[in-house]
Design a protein around this motif. Structure first.
Motif, PDB file in Angstrom:
ATOM      1  N   TRP A 225       0.836  -1.215   0.000  1.00 28.71           N
ATOM      2  CA  TRP A 225       0.000   0.000   0.000  1.00 28.71           C
ATOM      3  C   TRP A 225       0.857   1.246   0.000  1.00 28.71           C
ATOM      4  CZ3 TRP A 225      -3.895  -1.699   4.389  1.00 28.71           C
ATOM      5  CH2 TRP A 225      -4.777  -2.658   3.854  1.00 28.71           C
ATOM      6  N   ARG A 226       1.928   1.206   0.811  1.00 31.86           N
ATOM      7  CA  ARG A 226       2.808   2.380   0.879  1.00 31.86           C
ATOM      8  C   ARG A 226       3.420   2.653  -0.496  1.00 31.86           C
ATOM      9  NH1 ARG A 226       8.231   3.480   4.683  1.00 31.86           N
ATOM     10  NH2 ARG A 226       9.018   5.105   3.327  1.00 31.86           N
ATOM     11  N   ARG A 227       3.847   1.579  -1.176  1.00 31.75           N
ATOM     12  CA  ARG A 227       4.421   1.745  -2.512  1.00 31.75           C
ATOM     13  C   ARG A 227       3.421   2.433  -3.440  1.00 31.75           C
ATOM     14  NH1 ARG A 227       7.089  -4.090  -4.000  1.00 31.75           N
ATOM     15  NH2 ARG A 227       4.888  -4.535  -4.286  1.00 31.75           N
ATOM     16  N   ARG A 228       2.181   1.974  -3.375  1.00 33.66           N
ATOM     17  CA  ARG A 228       1.165   2.530  -4.273  1.00 33.66           C
ATOM     18  C   ARG A 228       0.843   3.981  -3.916  1.00 33.66           C
ATOM     19  NH1 ARG A 228      -3.540  -1.908  -4.576  1.00 33.66           N
ATOM     20  NH2 ARG A 228      -4.321  -0.550  -6.230  1.00 33.66           N
ATOM     21  N   MET A 229       0.770   4.282  -2.603  1.00 33.13           N
ATOM     22  CA  MET A 229       0.515   5.660  -2.179  1.00 33.13           C
ATOM     23  C   MET A 229       1.646   6.566  -2.653  1.00 33.13           C
ATOM     24  SD  MET A 229      -2.241   6.185   0.225  1.00 33.13           S
ATOM     25  CE  MET A 229      -1.857   7.648   1.031  1.00 33.13           C
ATOM     26  N   GLU A 230       2.876   6.114  -2.464  1.00 29.42           N
ATOM     27  CA  GLU A 230       4.013   6.983  -2.772  1.00 29.42           C
ATOM     28  C   GLU A 230       4.236   7.113  -4.273  1.00 29.42           C
ATOM     29  OE1 GLU A 230       7.299   5.736  -0.306  1.00 29.42           O
ATOM     30  OE2 GLU A 230       6.379   6.662   1.460  1.00 29.42           O
TER      31      GLU A 230
ATOM     32  N   LEU B 232      10.939  -6.431   2.200  1.00 32.52           N
ATOM     33  CA  LEU B 232       9.625  -5.788   2.182  1.00 32.52           C
ATOM     34  C   LEU B 232       8.991  -5.923   0.801  1.00 32.52           C
ATOM     35  CD1 LEU B 232      10.450  -2.564   4.221  1.00 32.52           C
ATOM     36  CD2 LEU B 232       8.656  -4.204   4.812  1.00 32.52           C
ATOM     37  N   ASP B 233       9.791  -5.709  -0.238  1.00 31.43           N
ATOM     38  CA  ASP B 233       9.268  -5.839  -1.593  1.00 31.43           C
ATOM     39  C   ASP B 233       8.823  -7.272  -1.880  1.00 31.43           C
ATOM     40  OD1 ASP B 233      11.547  -3.405  -3.027  1.00 31.43           O
ATOM     41  OD2 ASP B 233       9.480  -3.179  -2.362  1.00 31.43           O
ATOM     42  N   LEU B 234       9.620  -8.237  -1.412  1.00 33.50           N
ATOM     43  CA  LEU B 234       9.248  -9.646  -1.608  1.00 33.50           C
ATOM     44  C   LEU B 234       7.915  -9.953  -0.934  1.00 33.50           C
ATOM     45  CD1 LEU B 234      12.571 -11.659  -1.060  1.00 33.50           C
ATOM     46  CD2 LEU B 234      11.254 -11.488  -3.166  1.00 33.50           C
ATOM     47  N   LEU B 235       7.785  -9.511   0.319  1.00 34.99           N
ATOM     48  CA  LEU B 235       6.550  -9.766   1.068  1.00 34.99           C
ATOM     49  C   LEU B 235       5.367  -9.083   0.378  1.00 34.99           C
ATOM     50  CD1 LEU B 235       7.747  -9.255   4.766  1.00 34.99           C
ATOM     51  CD2 LEU B 235       7.246 -11.412   3.649  1.00 34.99           C
ATOM     52  N   ALA B 236       5.590  -7.833  -0.043  1.00 35.66           N
ATOM     53  CA  ALA B 236       4.510  -7.078  -0.682  1.00 35.66           C
ATOM     54  C   ALA B 236       4.065  -7.766  -1.969  1.00 35.66           C
ATOM     55  CB  ALA B 236       4.967  -5.651  -0.964  1.00 35.66           C
ATOM     56  N   ASP B 237       5.045  -8.213  -2.775  1.00 35.37           N
ATOM     57  CA  ASP B 237       4.707  -8.907  -4.016  1.00 35.37           C
ATOM     58  C   ASP B 237       3.909 -10.168  -3.722  1.00 35.37           C
ATOM     59  OD1 ASP B 237       7.861  -8.186  -5.743  1.00 35.37           O
ATOM     60  OD2 ASP B 237       6.075  -6.978  -5.349  1.00 35.37           O
ATOM     61  N   GLU B 238       4.318 -10.870  -2.671  1.00 38.98           N
ATOM     62  CA  GLU B 238       3.628 -12.113  -2.342  1.00 38.98           C
ATOM     63  C   GLU B 238       2.172 -11.853  -1.932  1.00 38.98           C
ATOM     64  OE1 GLU B 238       4.162 -15.971   0.590  1.00 38.98           O
ATOM     65  OE2 GLU B 238       5.880 -14.708   0.127  1.00 38.98           O
ATOM     66  N   VAL B 239       1.979 -10.821  -1.114  1.00 44.16           N
ATOM     67  CA  VAL B 239       0.623 -10.497  -0.663  1.00 44.16           C
ATOM     68  C   VAL B 239      -0.241 -10.039  -1.841  1.00 44.16           C
ATOM     69  CG1 VAL B 239      -0.736  -8.926   0.764  1.00 44.16           C
ATOM     70  CG2 VAL B 239       1.320  -9.969   1.697  1.00 44.16           C
ATOM     71  N   GLU B 240       0.383  -9.297  -2.747  1.00 46.32           N
ATOM     72  CA  GLU B 240      -0.364  -8.788  -3.900  1.00 46.32           C
ATOM     73  C   GLU B 240      -0.561  -9.852  -4.967  1.00 46.32           C
ATOM     74  OE1 GLU B 240       0.532  -4.688  -5.135  1.00 46.32           O
ATOM     75  OE2 GLU B 240      -1.000  -4.617  -3.574  1.00 46.32           O
ATOM     76  N   GLY B 241       0.070 -11.010  -4.772  1.00 39.71           N
ATOM     77  CA  GLY B 241      -0.142 -12.111  -5.703  1.00 39.71           C
ATOM     78  C   GLY B 241       0.706 -12.049  -6.953  1.00 39.71           C
ATOM     79  N   THR B 242       1.762 -11.213  -6.930  1.00 41.19           N
ATOM     80  CA  THR B 242       2.636 -11.155  -8.099  1.00 41.19           C
ATOM     81  C   THR B 242       3.967 -11.826  -7.773  1.00 41.19           C
ATOM     82  OG1 THR B 242       3.349  -8.978  -7.362  1.00 41.19           O
ATOM     83  CG2 THR B 242       1.669  -9.060  -9.070  1.00 41.19           C
TER      84      THR B 242
END
Lengths: 132, 151
Positions: free
Chosen positions: A52-57, B66-76
């Protein structure tokens, strides 16, 4: 087994409901073993907050409300969870890179994101926290 | 930390600022106009920014994770998953399942399962080795999360 050759070991443990599931909590001065795996709920929540932070920023949303509408969740919930992405870098590192276990609930962790960076680790990892 | 005191003072100052001041501060620190007029939002982000400029943000390793976790949660997800399935019991747990009159014991490992001295990536694979048919591994070993209202 005869009583004489039995060793009894007492380990103080607390069982608490954490994030909706029972969880065994170790005493505060307990040093976690090397193969400790971070609670998947903590990882998932932080990962989502970071996304979410990535998308906001990136300028996709001007307000948390727009973000909440886009992900179809309550604004209150989104704004609280989003704080996880703004935790002190040291705390984030210890949570997701070193995967240190925390004695605090997710809610408690979101609350302490508003504290000055120097004070967060104490709340998240407890008084026995080892320095980074 | 020698820079610590002035930073704390600056954080305290934010609380006393008007929204107009906060927006001016935003322009200073982010070199861009403030995205909205929400006092809570501006204050929180500015506090973060002040500390980030003083101490630095997350390091490379942390950002990558953080990017790895975020990608995983977002399904990419493209790589190995980082987040364990919450249905997995604690490492070292023994699961016992009786099948065809034989009790089979499976030990949970850090990144897989051990049955009969062999390692499997998933419980489904173990169940298949035991029964010869495809099962949902969590279901076979009775680890399915019960939905509310289930007896």
């Amino acid at each position: 087994m005869a009583a004489s050759d039995t060793i009894q070991i007492f380990v103080p443990l607390k069982v608490r409901k954490k994030n909706g599931r029972p969880k065994i909590l170790a005493p505060a001065d307990y040093r976690t073993s090397e193969d400790q795996v971070q609670d998947p709920h903590v990882l998932r929540a932080i990962g989502r907050a970071w996304a979410w932070r990535r998308r906001m920023e990136a300028g996709e949303f001007g307000t948390v409300r727009d973000l909440a509408i886009a992900v179809d969740l309550a604004e209150r919930h989104v704004s609280r969870q989003l704080r996880l992405a703004y935790l002190a870098p040291e705390v984030l590192k210890r949570l997701i890179y070193k995967r240190e276990v925390t004695a605090a609930t997710l809610i408690r962790i979101t609350e302490c994101a508003a504290l000055p960076w120097g004070e967060q680790a104490r709340v998240v990892f407890g008084a026995a926290a080892r320095g980074a | 930390m020698t820079t610590y005191e002035p930073i704390l003072a600056r954080l305290a100052e934010l609380k006393a600022m008007s929204v107009k001041d906060l927006k001016a501060e935003w322009q200073q620190l982010f070199d861009a106009p403030a995205p909205n007029n929400s006092r809570g939002f501006l204050e929180g982000r500015l506090a973060y920014r002040i500390q980030e400029l003083a101490y630095g943000g997350p390091d490379k390793q942390t950002r990558r994770m953080l990017d790895l976790l975020a990608d995983e949660v977002e399904g990419t997800l493209t790589r190995k998953s980082q987040i364990a399935d919450p249905r997995n019991p604690v490492v070292g747990t023994r699961l016992i399942r009786e099948w065809d009159g034989v009790a089979h014991t499976v030990t949970v490992l850090k990144d897989g399962f051990d049955w009969d001295g062999r390692r499997y990536k998933s419980l489904s694979a173990v169940a298949r080795a035991i029964t010869g048919t495809r099962w949902n591994g969590y279901r076979f070993f009775g680890l399915r999360e019960r939905k509310r209202g289930d007896a």
